[in-house]
Design an enzyme around this catalytic site. Structure first.
Site, PDB file in Angstrom:
ATOM      1  N   TYR A 196       8.284  11.427  -3.230  1.00  0.00           N
ATOM      2  CA  TYR A 196       7.954   9.997  -3.314  1.00  0.00           C
ATOM      3  C   TYR A 196       9.149   9.150  -2.871  1.00  0.00           C
ATOM      4  O   TYR A 196       9.036   8.289  -1.989  1.00  0.00           O
ATOM      5  CB  TYR A 196       7.538   9.630  -4.752  1.00  0.00           C
ATOM      6  CG  TYR A 196       7.461   8.143  -4.982  1.00  0.00           C
ATOM      7  CD1 TYR A 196       6.621   7.343  -4.212  1.00  0.00           C
ATOM      8  CD2 TYR A 196       8.243   7.531  -5.969  1.00  0.00           C
ATOM      9  CE1 TYR A 196       6.572   5.964  -4.411  1.00  0.00           C
ATOM     10  CE2 TYR A 196       8.190   6.166  -6.175  1.00  0.00           C
ATOM     11  CZ  TYR A 196       7.354   5.390  -5.393  1.00  0.00           C
ATOM     12  OH  TYR A 196       7.312   4.033  -5.593  1.00  0.00           O
ATOM     13  N   THR A 236      11.533   1.126  -3.883  1.00  0.00           N
ATOM     14  CA  THR A 236      11.616   1.679  -5.239  1.00  0.00           C
ATOM     15  C   THR A 236      13.000   2.194  -5.582  1.00  0.00           C
ATOM     16  O   THR A 236      13.750   2.647  -4.693  1.00  0.00           O
ATOM     17  CB  THR A 236      10.604   2.839  -5.384  1.00  0.00           C
ATOM     18  OG1 THR A 236      10.881   3.561  -6.592  1.00  0.00           O
ATOM     19  CG2 THR A 236      10.695   3.834  -4.239  1.00  0.00           C
ATOM     20  N   ALA A 273       0.828  -1.203   0.000  1.00  0.00           N
ATOM     21  CA  ALA A 273       0.000   0.000   0.000  1.00  0.00           C
ATOM     22  C   ALA A 273       0.865   1.257   0.000  1.00  0.00           C
ATOM     23  O   ALA A 273       1.692   1.443   0.877  1.00  0.00           O
ATOM     24  CB  ALA A 273      -0.906  -0.008   1.228  1.00  0.00           C
ATOM     25  N   ALA A 274       0.655   2.115  -0.992  1.00  0.00           N
ATOM     26  CA  ALA A 274       1.439   3.354  -1.083  1.00  0.00           C
ATOM     27  C   ALA A 274       0.888   4.221  -2.209  1.00  0.00           C
ATOM     28  O   ALA A 274       0.149   3.738  -3.071  1.00  0.00           O
ATOM     29  CB  ALA A 274       2.901   3.046  -1.382  1.00  0.00           C
TER      30      ALA A 274
END
Ligand code: UDP
Length: 265
Positions: A71, A47, A4-5
């Site tokens: 982000y 990421t 979840a993000a």
């Protein structure tokens, strides 16, 4: 597994508060809930955006992490929290640093559908279908082979197989991190050409300014995942990823009675 993000670079620059709340505070809530319920292992999405603009390509897990957008910073903070929980509470963590997820389920059951869509390949495919009038190319003056940004696109089915391997390899009190990329880059211009070749359709493009927060080049060194997870990307050739995404999109669009998108320009 913690997926979840929020994950849009541009949106994170405009709304950093949303990113810190969801990606940082959200991960803290997950870790607290795990501790309360005695859950000892986590495989979590991270990421390549945590690296920022590294000097060396391809990027190994040991590269310095200096993210260049909110982000990336929010996901790096989430990594730090998991690493600290590992040391303090004995959590077993595997953080997987995805490069650019692409493609669709090869059997056609699941594909990529964001609202709003901001990702390069789905935008190009929507243009090929005539649902958009075309796409903007964000920057043609980067120091890359053709001036457009280079990314390492990796098939979602290959990402999924790495997660399955990771599940059995979490170790109490150990923080492990692996890059998940194909180990090769494609420029935006190369992706446009590949989409035109796979679809055989007209895909109009227009030059536009750089998108704030975009690094010029991100290419993974996936050798650590290859060795430790026994991971081998099988569908991460650019044409294969585009073919799978195109197959899903043409099927989905024709079956869903789809509303057209507003023109991009
Ligand atoms: N991009 C572009 N036009 C678009 C969307 C994306 O030129 O309409 C570029 C973007 O600048 C980046 C690459 O395509 O260099 C991949 O962008 P995407 O949003 O798909 O993934 P990101 O790299 O941001 O995770």
């Amino acid at each position: 597994m913690h997926f979840a993000a929020l994950a849009y670079v541009g949106e994170s620059v405009a709304h950093p508060d949303l990113y810190y709340r969801t990606n940082v505070a959200g991960t803290l809530v997950v870790l607290e809930a795990m501790r309360a319920h005695n859950i000892k292992k986590i495989v979590a999405s991270s990421t390549c955006a945590t690296y920022g603009c590294p000097d060396q390509m391809p990027i190994s897990e040991a590269a310095t992490q200096i993210p260049v957008n909110p982000y990336g910073r929010s996901k790096l903070m989430a990594e730090h929290m998991m690493r600290d929980a590992c040391g303090a509470f004995g959590l077993g963590v595997i953080a997987l640093r995805y490069f650019n997820a692409a493609g669709a389920d090869p059997e056609g059951a699941i594909g990529e559908e964001h609202d709003p869509e901001t990702h390069l390949i789905p935008l190009l495919l929507q243009s090929a279908l005539g649902l958009r009038s075309g796409i903007d190319i964000f920057g043609e003056d980067y120091e890359t082979c053709d001036g457009t940004c280079v990314r390492d696109y990796v098939h979602v089915a290959d990402l999924a197989s790495a997660h399955v391997s990771a599940l059995t390899r979490c170790e109490a009190g150990v923080f492990k991190v692996y890059n998940l990329g194909a180990g090769r880059g494609a420029s935006v211009a190369e992706v446009v050409a590949a989409v035109r070749a796979v679809t055989g359709r007209v895909v109009p493009i227009r030059s536009a300014a750089r998108r704030p927060g975009d690094p010029a080049m991100l290419i993974a060194d996936p050798s650590k995942a290859t060795e430790a997870l026994g991971w081998k990307p099988l569908r991460s050739e650019l044409p294969t990823m585009i073919e799978d995404a195109w197959a899903w999109m043409t099927k989905y669009r024709s079956s869903a009675g789809f509303r057209p998108f507003p023109p991009a320009f």
